[in-house]
Design a protein around this motif. Structure first.
Motif, mmCIF file in Angstrom:
data_model
loop_
_atom_site.group_PDB
_atom_site.id
_atom_site.type_symbol
_atom_site.label_atom_id
_atom_site.label_comp_id
_atom_site.label_asym_id
_atom_site.label_seq_id
_atom_site.Cartn_x
_atom_site.Cartn_y
_atom_site.Cartn_z
ATOM 1 N N VAL A 484 0.830 -1.217 0.000
ATOM 2 C CA VAL A 484 0.000 0.000 0.000
ATOM 3 C C VAL A 484 0.857 1.255 0.000
ATOM 4 C CG1 VAL A 484 -1.933 -1.179 1.089
ATOM 5 C CG2 VAL A 484 -0.260 0.026 2.522
ATOM 6 N N ASP A 485 2.178 1.084 -0.227
ATOM 7 C CA ASP A 485 3.126 2.199 -0.381
ATOM 8 C C ASP A 485 3.387 2.965 0.907
ATOM 9 O OD1 ASP A 485 3.266 1.547 -3.069
ATOM 10 O OD2 ASP A 485 1.747 3.003 -3.658
ATOM 11 N N PHE A 486 3.158 2.331 2.064
ATOM 12 C CA PHE A 486 3.466 3.034 3.305
ATOM 13 C C PHE A 486 4.975 3.204 3.462
ATOM 14 C CE2 PHE A 486 4.248 3.291 7.897
ATOM 15 C CZ PHE A 486 3.408 4.350 8.233
ATOM 16 N N LEU A 487 5.727 2.170 3.100
ATOM 17 C CA LEU A 487 7.185 2.213 3.077
ATOM 18 C C LEU A 487 7.651 1.400 1.873
ATOM 19 C CD1 LEU A 487 8.306 1.648 6.794
ATOM 20 C CD2 LEU A 487 8.604 3.747 5.454
ATOM 21 N N PRO A 488 8.800 1.729 1.302
ATOM 22 C CA PRO A 488 9.314 0.906 0.200
ATOM 23 C C PRO A 488 9.734 -0.469 0.685
ATOM 24 C CG PRO A 488 10.908 2.597 0.829
ATOM 25 C CD PRO A 488 9.644 2.902 1.582
ATOM 26 N N ALA A 489 9.703 -1.422 -0.215
ATOM 27 C CA ALA A 489 9.986 -2.812 0.144
ATOM 28 C C ALA A 489 11.407 -3.009 0.644
ATOM 29 C CB ALA A 489 9.726 -3.717 -1.058
ATOM 30 N N ASP A 490 12.343 -2.131 0.255
ATOM 31 C CA ASP A 490 13.729 -2.303 0.683
ATOM 32 C C ASP A 490 14.067 -1.504 1.934
ATOM 33 O OD1 ASP A 490 13.612 0.223 -0.388
ATOM 34 O OD2 ASP A 490 15.241 -0.056 -1.836
ATOM 35 N N ASP A 491 13.057 -0.915 2.585
ATOM 36 C CA ASP A 491 13.296 -0.185 3.829
ATOM 37 C C ASP A 491 13.741 -1.176 4.912
ATOM 38 O OD1 ASP A 491 12.361 0.940 6.580
ATOM 39 O OD2 ASP A 491 12.274 2.673 5.245
ATOM 40 N N PRO A 492 14.756 -0.839 5.701
ATOM 41 C CA PRO A 492 15.224 -1.771 6.745
ATOM 42 C C PRO A 492 14.131 -2.176 7.727
ATOM 43 C CG PRO A 492 16.791 0.026 6.431
ATOM 44 C CD PRO A 492 15.573 0.375 5.616
ATOM 45 N N LEU A 535 3.594 -13.050 2.634
ATOM 46 C CA LEU A 535 5.035 -13.214 2.844
ATOM 47 C C LEU A 535 5.750 -13.358 1.503
ATOM 48 C CD1 LEU A 535 7.509 -13.644 4.623
ATOM 49 C CD2 LEU A 535 6.870 -16.061 4.821
ATOM 50 N N VAL A 536 5.176 -14.129 0.604
ATOM 51 C CA VAL A 536 5.752 -14.277 -0.737
ATOM 52 C C VAL A 536 5.876 -12.915 -1.414
ATOM 53 C CG1 VAL A 536 5.340 -15.197 -3.056
ATOM 54 C CG2 VAL A 536 4.980 -16.658 -1.051
ATOM 55 N N ASN A 537 4.809 -12.125 -1.363
ATOM 56 C CA ASN A 537 4.816 -10.823 -2.018
ATOM 57 C C ASN A 537 5.879 -9.904 -1.418
ATOM 58 O OD1 ASN A 537 2.647 -11.811 -3.416
ATOM 59 N ND2 ASN A 537 1.111 -10.600 -2.347
ATOM 60 N N ALA A 538 5.982 -9.905 -0.090
ATOM 61 C CA ALA A 538 6.960 -9.052 0.572
ATOM 62 C C ALA A 538 8.384 -9.469 0.194
ATOM 63 C CB ALA A 538 6.762 -9.112 2.082
ATOM 64 N N LEU A 539 8.642 -10.768 0.166
ATOM 65 C CA LEU A 539 9.966 -11.249 -0.217
ATOM 66 C C LEU A 539 10.282 -10.911 -1.669
ATOM 67 C CD1 LEU A 539 9.889 -14.747 1.524
ATOM 68 C CD2 LEU A 539 11.378 -12.826 2.153
ATOM 69 N N ALA A 540 9.290 -11.088 -2.538
ATOM 70 C CA ALA A 540 9.509 -10.792 -3.956
ATOM 71 C C ALA A 540 9.812 -9.308 -4.168
ATOM 72 C CB ALA A 540 8.284 -11.210 -4.771
ATOM 73 N N ALA A 541 9.040 -8.457 -3.499
ATOM 74 C CA ALA A 541 9.263 -7.017 -3.636
ATOM 75 C C ALA A 541 10.629 -6.617 -3.099
ATOM 76 C CB ALA A 541 8.163 -6.247 -2.913
ATOM 77 N N ALA A 542 11.134 -7.358 -2.108
ATOM 78 C CA ALA A 542 12.443 -7.063 -1.526
ATOM 79 C C ALA A 542 13.581 -7.687 -2.328
ATOM 80 C CB ALA A 542 12.489 -7.562 -0.082
ATOM 81 N N GLY A 543 13.246 -8.364 -3.431
ATOM 82 C CA GLY A 543 14.275 -8.939 -4.291
ATOM 83 C C GLY A 543 14.705 -10.336 -3.916
ATOM 84 N N ARG A 544 14.025 -10.961 -2.961
ATOM 85 C CA ARG A 544 14.394 -12.309 -2.508
ATOM 86 C C ARG A 544 13.540 -13.328 -3.284
ATOM 87 N NH1 ARG A 544 14.269 -11.166 3.934
ATOM 88 N NH2 ARG A 544 14.617 -13.425 4.047
ATOM 89 N N ILE A 545 13.793 -13.400 -4.573
ATOM 90 C CA ILE A 545 12.889 -14.090 -5.490
ATOM 91 C C ILE A 545 12.936 -15.605 -5.321
ATOM 92 C CG2 ILE A 545 12.156 -14.284 -7.888
ATOM 93 C CD1 ILE A 545 12.108 -11.450 -6.687
ATOM 94 N N GLU A 546 14.118 -16.154 -5.217
ATOM 95 C CA GLU A 546 14.213 -17.620 -5.096
ATOM 96 C C GLU A 546 13.524 -18.096 -3.823
ATOM 97 O OE1 GLU A 546 17.568 -21.181 -5.426
ATOM 98 O OE2 GLU A 546 18.173 -19.064 -5.391
ATOM 99 N N GLU A 547 13.730 -17.373 -2.738
ATOM 100 C CA GLU A 547 13.108 -17.719 -1.461
ATOM 101 C C GLU A 547 11.586 -17.612 -1.563
ATOM 102 O OE1 GLU A 547 13.583 -16.205 3.191
ATOM 103 O OE2 GLU A 547 14.718 -15.250 1.560
ATOM 104 N N ALA A 548 11.110 -16.533 -2.194
ATOM 105 C CA ALA A 548 9.675 -16.323 -2.356
ATOM 106 C C ALA A 548 9.053 -17.414 -3.219
ATOM 107 C CB ALA A 548 9.410 -14.953 -2.974
ATOM 108 N N THR A 549 9.755 -17.792 -4.283
ATOM 109 C CA THR A 549 9.240 -18.821 -5.183
ATOM 110 C C THR A 549 9.107 -20.158 -4.474
ATOM 111 O OG1 THR A 549 10.263 -17.714 -7.084
ATOM 112 C CG2 THR A 549 9.639 -20.029 -7.367
#
Length: 630
Positions: A484-492, A535-549
């Motif tokens: 919902v764009d509250f924070l970017p996916a790569d925010d710590p 969780l899959v969506n959050a991981l994918a947005a953070a670039g952790r694609i293999e883990e999300a898949t």
């Protein structure tokens, strides 16, 4: 003792007004008529004596189910020592007319090999099995009457009537077939040629609708395309075509824990669930559904003030969803109470305002023409959010304890104002009516953001938390903050929230619990399927694609063999809760699209290929005449 079937032993068919659950043993165990929110005529799903209509071999058999490709036409294949036969089930699709001929369920039984002796049992029980109807022979077959209703099973074989049920026997050789038709408040004359033409039309309808987004242009191309198609077909079955509303599920009281009391009626229209549904369908090209739903929803919400908005309504606009229990039913696997109605209608769930406005915003981006007639509703909602955002509510999980300052509810109040502001900022010069107190909205939006970052984030945990009060407990809904764009996916802070939820709410297979702490109810529950997809969506947005898949494919395996998912799954992979669940299938679609966008198909291990009957392991059953449980 009743032998209840596991929930993955059911397929579903429907007509955009109601849905039937049909077991691999050939039994229609759940069907409400004429609509999905009406009383059942078959309820063996919830009680061994609840009524059913079963066609199955008379001797011991094995069975498997599949769908006709890209349709909601279900096939059940029986194999016996002497041969094989298939039952094909379908319902004609409702049209926007007064024609009730769609209120029928057609069953064709076809011999495939050798000779198969089959038995038919017709045991209707009206009003959630509170009424045993009277059965009589008619010109077309057998008619059940009672409680002001009639239900006819048409067929050309002779029926015997005894003790509230009708039975028949038939023998089919390879190439032979027989038709049986259930008609509500009508009797259908058996006409095989006409029935085959009708089935062909139903197949065409579903295949044309599902191919609005073809495999070549679909945002879920590749290994998960067929899984996405099945999920869209499930969601379409939950839409009431006459009005555009969406049921959260077609069933009631399937338990979240066996023997527990978390048994809810989901045959209603949750604004939140429906908004998620139409957003997912819109991304796949089904614009008609998104516009029809929000037109109805905004018109309905505009009849009252935002303070009077309910989180859930009846499918045809009812506001009184008073909850009651059906004490004469034993419940699925003896899990009581069995409930109809839902007290969530009277709850305060502040996140709903955000789900609604975000959904409308995305609908407009897809071309839905909603603002001209309904901007005043959006404006009033934004004004109301400014007044109530800092008050407690029961949250997205509808807790039945004391209200709290749920962090996710605050974030969605922020999102409601954010999208209302965007509407004004992005309005064309000529759209003079798209206006509001935007400076006040901006100020309140910033105030909410500051409160969430200061009081909704725990530095020691490195994570956002359940509520301002429960600041050491987690909530899986917080995985949606980047969406919902509250924070970017790569925010710590998002990365820390993901890690905390993985550590404290997630099993090794990626199954996620909803939240920590009490929800005001006794007992426990299984893992909430949509949370795993968040969780899959959050991981994918953070670039952790293999883990999300990997997590995505593990969770999707729980839907085998038909691709249908219930609300929850145990760590052992058993499905629980109402099925098929809109929330779960929304999760399939959004995660499949996210992974496809980020290249997840390159990491696909299992995929989700289309099934044929030959691909499936069969389930063994006693013959219908041998089974004491029937």
């Amino acid at each position: 003792m009743t032998q209840f079937k596991p929930l993955d032993a059911y397929g579903v068919v429907g007509n955009l007004e109601t849905v039937a659950l049909i077991g691999r043993d050939g039994g229609i165990d759940w069907l409400c008529l004429p609509r999905v929110d009406d009383a059942s005529v078959f309820a063996r799903l919830l009680d061994g004596q609840g009524g059913h209509c079963t066609i199955a071999p008379a001797e011991s058999f094995e069975a498997a189910q599949t769908y006709v490709d890209r349709t909601n036409v279900l096939q059940t294949r029986f194999s016996t020592a002497s041969g094989a036969a298939t039952v094909t089930d379908f319902m004609p699709v409702q049209h926007r007319t007064a024609d009730d001929r769609h209120r029928t369920l057609y069953r064709e039984v076809t011999g495939n090999a050798g000779t198969v002796d089959l038995a038919v049992e017709f045991e209707p029980r009206f009003d959630y099995a509170a009424t045993m109807p009277t059965l009589d022979h008619t010109t077309h077959g057998v008619t059940a009457t009672g409680d002001g209703e009639t239900l006819t099973l048409s067929g050309t074989v002779p029926f015997e009537i005894s003790d509230g049920s009708a039975t028949a026997s038939l023998s089919l050789q390879a190439g032979e077939s027989q038709w049986f038709v259930l008609g509500y408040d009508q009797a259908v004359r058996i006409n095989p040629d006409a029935h085959r033409d009708l089935r062909a039309g139903v197949v065409d309808y579903w295949q044309e609708w599902s191919h609005t987004c073809s495999a070549s242009s679909c945002p879920v191309a590749g290994p998960w395309h067929d899984l996405a198609v099945r999920s869209t077909l499930v969601l379409k079955l939950l839409i009431q075509k006459a009005v555009g509303t969406i049921a959260a599920a077609p069933t009631t009281s399937l338990p979240e824990a066996i023997g527990g009391s978390r048994n809810w009626d989901y045959r209603y229209n949750w604004i939140r669930d429906a908004a998620f549904t139409v957003q997912a369908l819109a991304e796949l090209g089904h614009i008609e559904e998104i516009e029809a739903y929000f037109e109805l929803c905004l018109a309905h919400c505009g009849q009252d003030t935002p303070a009077e908005m309910q989180p859930v309504y009846g499918l045809y606009g009812a506001t009184d969803l008073t909850e009651r229990t059906l004490d004469h039913l034993d419940g699925y696997r003896d899990s009581t109470p069995v409930r109809v109605g839902n007290s969530a209608a009277t709850q305060r769930q502040l996140d709903v305002y955000g789900e609604l406005v975000v959904g409308v915003y995305e609908a407009v981006q897809y071309g839905a023409d909603l603002l001209v007639d309904h901007w005043v509703v959006i404006r009033d909602v934004a004004d109301h959010v400014c007044e109530v955002w800092d008050e407690p509510d029961v949250g997205i999980w509808e807790i039945r304890g004391e209200p709290e300052q749920f962090v996710y509810s605050k974030v969605m109040c922020w999102a409601a104002l954010d999208r209302a502001i965007r509407f004004i900022e992005e309005a064309d010069v000529g759209e003079a009516d798209i206006e509001g107190p935007v400076d006040h909205w901006r100020e309140t939006r910033q105030t909410i953001r500051d409160a969430v970052l200061q009081r909704g984030y725990n530095d020691e945990l490195g994570s956002f938390v359940r509520s301002f009060e429960a600041d050491e407990q987690l909530d899986a809904a917080l995985l949606r903050l980047p969406q919902v764009d509250f924070l970017p996916a790569d925010d710590p802070r998002i990365a820390g929230t993901i890690e905390a939820i993985r550590r404290r709410l997630t099993t090794e297979d990626g199954l996620v619990r909803r939240l920590e702490g009490s929800d005001g109810l006794p007992g426990g529950e299984a893992r909430f399927v949509v949370c795993s997809f968040w969780l899959v969506n959050a991981l994918a947005a953070a670039g952790r694609i293999e883990e999300a898949t990997d997590i995505f494919e593990r969770v999707c395996q729980c839907g085998r063999p038909l691709g249908l998912l219930a609300e929850e799954v145990t760590p052992e992979g058993e499905q629980l809760g109402n099925i098929p669940q809109a929330f779960s299938h929304i999760g399939v679609l959004t995660s499949a699209m996210a992974l496809t966008t980020h290249g997840g198909h390159h990491y696909a291990q299992k995929g989700y290929p289309p099934y044929s009957l030959a691909d499936q392991s069969s389930t063994a059953y006693p013959g219908l005449r041998q089974a004491d449980d029937h």
